[in-house]
Write a protein that holds these residues in place. Structure first.
Motif, PDB file in Angstrom:
ATOM      1  N   THR A 148       0.832  -1.207   0.000  1.00  0.00           N
ATOM      2  CA  THR A 148       0.000   0.000   0.000  1.00  0.00           C
ATOM      3  C   THR A 148       0.862   1.250   0.000  1.00  0.00           C
ATOM      4  N   THR A 149       1.896   1.245   0.844  1.00  0.00           N
ATOM      5  CA  THR A 149       2.800   2.394   0.884  1.00  0.00           C
ATOM      6  C   THR A 149       3.484   2.599  -0.459  1.00  0.00           C
ATOM      7  N   SER A 150       3.914   1.513  -1.060  1.00  0.00           N
ATOM      8  CA  SER A 150       4.573   1.607  -2.362  1.00  0.00           C
ATOM      9  C   SER A 150       3.610   2.154  -3.421  1.00  0.00           C
ATOM     10  N   ARG A 151       2.353   1.690  -3.386  1.00  0.00           N
ATOM     11  CA  ARG A 151       1.363   2.184  -4.352  1.00  0.00           C
ATOM     12  C   ARG A 151       1.149   3.692  -4.194  1.00  0.00           C
ATOM     13  N   ASP A 152       1.031   4.154  -2.952  1.00  0.00           N
ATOM     14  CA  ASP A 152       0.823   5.579  -2.703  1.00  0.00           C
ATOM     15  C   ASP A 152       2.019   6.396  -3.177  1.00  0.00           C
ATOM     16  N   LEU A 153       3.212   5.878  -2.951  1.00  0.00           N
ATOM     17  CA  LEU A 153       4.406   6.595  -3.390  1.00  0.00           C
ATOM     18  C   LEU A 153       4.449   6.732  -4.910  1.00  0.00           C
ATOM     19  N   TYR A 154       4.137   5.644  -5.605  1.00  0.00           N
ATOM     20  CA  TYR A 154       4.154   5.690  -7.063  1.00  0.00           C
ATOM     21  C   TYR A 154       3.065   6.617  -7.600  1.00  0.00           C
ATOM     22  N   ARG A 155       1.895   6.619  -6.973  1.00  0.00           N
ATOM     23  CA  ARG A 155       0.822   7.495  -7.423  1.00  0.00           C
ATOM     24  C   ARG A 155       1.199   8.968  -7.229  1.00  0.00           C
ATOM     25  N   ALA A 206       4.231  10.154  -7.035  1.00  0.00           N
ATOM     26  CA  ALA A 206       5.300  10.476  -7.983  1.00  0.00           C
ATOM     27  C   ALA A 206       4.753  10.676  -9.393  1.00  0.00           C
ATOM     28  N   ALA A 207       3.763   9.849  -9.766  1.00  0.00           N
ATOM     29  CA  ALA A 207       3.176  10.005 -11.105  1.00  0.00           C
ATOM     30  C   ALA A 207       2.478  11.355 -11.244  1.00  0.00           C
ATOM     31  N   ARG A 214      14.199  20.207 -14.880  1.00  0.00           N
ATOM     32  CA  ARG A 214      14.835  19.795 -13.636  1.00  0.00           C
ATOM     33  C   ARG A 214      13.807  19.241 -12.654  1.00  0.00           C
ATOM     34  N   ASN A 215      12.648  19.865 -12.611  1.00  0.00           N
ATOM     35  CA  ASN A 215      11.584  19.333 -11.736  1.00  0.00           C
ATOM     36  C   ASN A 215      11.172  17.935 -12.157  1.00  0.00           C
ATOM     37  N   LEU A 216      11.071  17.712 -13.472  1.00  0.00           N
ATOM     38  CA  LEU A 216      10.720  16.382 -13.957  1.00  0.00           C
ATOM     39  C   LEU A 216      11.785  15.365 -13.573  1.00  0.00           C
ATOM     40  N   THR A 217      13.064  15.720 -13.676  1.00  0.00           N
ATOM     41  CA  THR A 217      14.137  14.807 -13.316  1.00  0.00           C
ATOM     42  C   THR A 217      14.088  14.447 -11.845  1.00  0.00           C
ATOM     43  N   ARG A 218      13.851  15.475 -11.035  1.00  0.00           N
ATOM     44  CA  ARG A 218      13.760  15.194  -9.600  1.00  0.00           C
ATOM     45  C   ARG A 218      12.589  14.295  -9.269  1.00  0.00           C
ATOM     46  N   THR A 219      11.492  14.496  -9.956  1.00  0.00           N
ATOM     47  CA  THR A 219      10.318  13.654  -9.711  1.00  0.00           C
ATOM     48  C   THR A 219      10.586  12.211 -10.075  1.00  0.00           C
ATOM     49  N   LEU A 220      11.240  12.018 -11.239  1.00  0.00           N
ATOM     50  CA  LEU A 220      11.519  10.648 -11.672  1.00  0.00           C
ATOM     51  C   LEU A 220      12.503   9.950 -10.745  1.00  0.00           C
ATOM     52  N   GLU A 221      13.389  10.709 -10.103  1.00  0.00           N
ATOM     53  CA  GLU A 221      14.332  10.093  -9.185  1.00  0.00           C
ATOM     54  C   GLU A 221      13.625   9.455  -7.992  1.00  0.00           C
ATOM     55  N   ARG A 222      12.434   9.974  -7.688  1.00  0.00           N
ATOM     56  CA  ARG A 222      11.698   9.400  -6.559  1.00  0.00           C
ATOM     57  C   ARG A 222      11.147   8.015  -6.874  1.00  0.00           C
ATOM     58  N   LEU A 223      11.173   7.653  -8.138  1.00  0.00           N
ATOM     59  CA  LEU A 223      10.666   6.338  -8.526  1.00  0.00           C
ATOM     60  C   LEU A 223      11.711   5.261  -8.433  1.00  0.00           C
ATOM     61  N   LEU A 251       5.630  17.712 -16.313  1.00  0.00           N
ATOM     62  CA  LEU A 251       5.559  17.631 -17.763  1.00  0.00           C
ATOM     63  C   LEU A 251       4.671  18.733 -18.325  1.00  0.00           C
ATOM     64  N   ALA A 252       3.533  19.003 -17.669  1.00  0.00           N
ATOM     65  CA  ALA A 252       2.645  20.078 -18.127  1.00  0.00           C
ATOM     66  C   ALA A 252       3.343  21.427 -18.029  1.00  0.00           C
ATOM     67  N   SER A 253       4.069  21.640 -16.938  1.00  0.00           N
ATOM     68  CA  SER A 253       4.803  22.888 -16.783  1.00  0.00           C
ATOM     69  C   SER A 253       5.845  23.047 -17.879  1.00  0.00           C
ATOM     70  N   TYR A 254       6.491  21.958 -18.217  1.00  0.00           N
ATOM     71  CA  TYR A 254       7.504  22.006 -19.275  1.00  0.00           C
ATOM     72  C   TYR A 254       6.864  22.336 -20.621  1.00  0.00           C
ATOM     73  N   GLN A 255       5.711  21.724 -20.899  1.00  0.00           N
ATOM     74  CA  GLN A 255       5.014  21.990 -22.154  1.00  0.00           C
ATOM     75  C   GLN A 255       4.550  23.448 -22.224  1.00  0.00           C
ATOM     76  N   ASN A 256       4.031  23.986 -21.111  1.00  0.00           N
ATOM     77  CA  ASN A 256       3.590  25.384 -21.092  1.00  0.00           C
ATOM     78  C   ASN A 256       4.769  26.321 -21.328  1.00  0.00           C
ATOM     79  N   ALA A 257       5.896  26.023 -20.705  1.00  0.00           N
ATOM     80  CA  ALA A 257       7.064  26.864 -20.899  1.00  0.00           C
ATOM     81  C   ALA A 257       7.536  26.834 -22.342  1.00  0.00           C
ATOM     82  N   ALA A 258       7.436  25.651 -22.970  1.00  0.00           N
ATOM     83  CA  ALA A 258       7.871  25.537 -24.360  1.00  0.00           C
ATOM     84  C   ALA A 258       6.953  26.308 -25.296  1.00  0.00           C
TER      85      ALA A 258
END
Length: 386
Positions: A303-310, A312-313, A348-357, A320-327
């Motif tokens: 359950t904890t793992s599921r919550d963490l992945y959700r 992070a997603a 950079r925010n996207l990279t940091r987020t993916l590191e949590r996975l 990703l939306a922020s990156y698209q808006n900036a572009a």
């Protein structure tokens, strides 16, 4: 003599080991009959034969009893397939506290000496533990036998030299004076007065000497560090029907020193500890409670793992939306860009987020610590000279 390798595991103080051979026919039937009689007479609390499909090609029995009034002893006996010489068996028993040689031999948890004596043979030599075994008459056979016995790790081998031919008073086995827990593990060899030289010569290659008219305890396959040939030899043994106190003491001291598990014993001990079936109602309840606790812990981790992945997603989608808006807000090529404060990089925010996975975050069962955002760069102010 070679010392035992450090990698070898010593026999735990709670464990009792034995190996033997049943030389008669229908060893499994004799074993079942003996176990039923032992349970009916309350010499054991219970026994169980494991399903053949789970233990093939061996036949495996479990037995449990109590010694000293309250100490539970669990034992497992594996009966190998039949061979020309008979059926080899391996017995491993473990008590709830360190083993006391004064306790009854666990061999009595499976075999009845009065009913069936075919079981009590050494699998390596065919000799009988607990009885007097005269050395062969042929000198070469004596050397071969003693060399095999000096390497045996399952039994305690004792060689006794008769200074003179004994009468009936001297034909008393050493096992008569040994503690019950040692009687089925000691093989006594007797050398006649004329056999002293050949026996002594055969044992020299192991650093052991046989005193004339005395006895010696052989070191076994892996020589214990505490073994000293002089300390485990007896200068004189009087075979007149009286207790050989010096020899009994030497055998007891040798049995007390740490020794390496014999070949094949580790698997048997692991099966006894990890694949035990003969449980009491209280033990079954404890096992079920332990399983429930284990499943609950696993469910919580999932359950904890599921919550963490959700989480992070969700953050990944936001980045990703922020990156698209900036572009999309970036100026067309050739257009001057207005000076502005540079926002934090969406990539950079996207990279940091993916590191949590990463798996380490899931295994630790907690979210990765939040990293402080880097300060935005100071806006540049363009100045013109007038």
């Amino acid at each position: 003599m070679p010392n035992s390798p450090a990698a070898h595991v010593t026999i735990p103080p709670t464990v009792w080991l034995a190996r033997g051979r049943h030389t008669g026919g229908r060893a499994d039937e004799a074993l079942r009959a003996a176990l039923r009689r032992l349970k009916d007479s309350r010499d054991i609390d219970d026994f169980l034969e494991l399903p053949a499909a789970d233990t093939a090609p061996d036949t495996v029995f479990e037995s449990r009893t109590r010694v000293a009034g309250e100490v539970t002893v669990r034992a497992r006996l594996s009966l190998a397939p039949a061979a020309a010489e008979g059926r080899d068996w391996t017995l491993v028993a473990e008590a709830e506290r360190p083993w006391d040689p004064a306790w009854p031999s666990p061999a009595g948890m499976f075999w009845e000496r009065e009913q069936d004596t075919d079981w009590n043979h050494d699998a390596a030599t065919g000799l009988r533990p607990g009885e007097i075994n005269p050395l062969p008459e042929d000198d070469k056979a004596v050397r071969r036998l003693l060399r095999d016995c000096a390497r045996d790790a399952w039994h305690l081998h004792v060689v006794v030299h008769e200074a003179m031919t004994t009468d009936e008073r001297g034909r008393v086995p050493l096992a008569r004076w040994l503690p019950p827990g040692l009687r089925h593990r000691v093989v006594e060899h007797r050398a006649t007065p004329q056999q002293w030289r050949v026996a002594d010569w055969a044992l020299r290659e192991f650093g052991v000497r046989l005193p004339r008219g005395g006895a010696v305890v052989l070191p076994g396959a892996h020589v214990p560090e505490e073994y000293d040939a002089d300390a485990f030899s007896v200068r004189a043994v009087f075979l007149d029907g009286t207790e050989p106190a010096g020899l009994v003491d030497a055998v007891a001291r040798f049995d007390a020193i740490p020794r390496v598990l014999p070949d094949g014993a580790r698997d048997s001990l692991t099966a006894l500890r990890e694949d035990w079936h003969l449980l009491t109602l209280a033990e079954e309840l404890d096992r079920e409670r332990a399983l429930v606790a284990m499943y609950a812990e696993a469910l919580e981790a999932m359950t904890t793992s599921r919550d963490l992945y959700r989480e992070a997603a969700e953050r990944a989608h936001e980045a990703l939306a922020s990156y698209q808006n900036a572009a999309s807000a970036a100026p067309a090529p050739g257009e001057p860009s207005a000076p502005a404060v540079a926002p934090s990089s969406p990539l950079r925010n996207l990279t940091r987020t993916l590191e949590r996975l990463k798996p380490a975050a899931a295994r630790s069962r907690r979210a990765a610590p939040h990293e402080p955002a880097e300060p935005a760069p100071e806006p540049r102010t363009t100045t013109s000279d007038h």
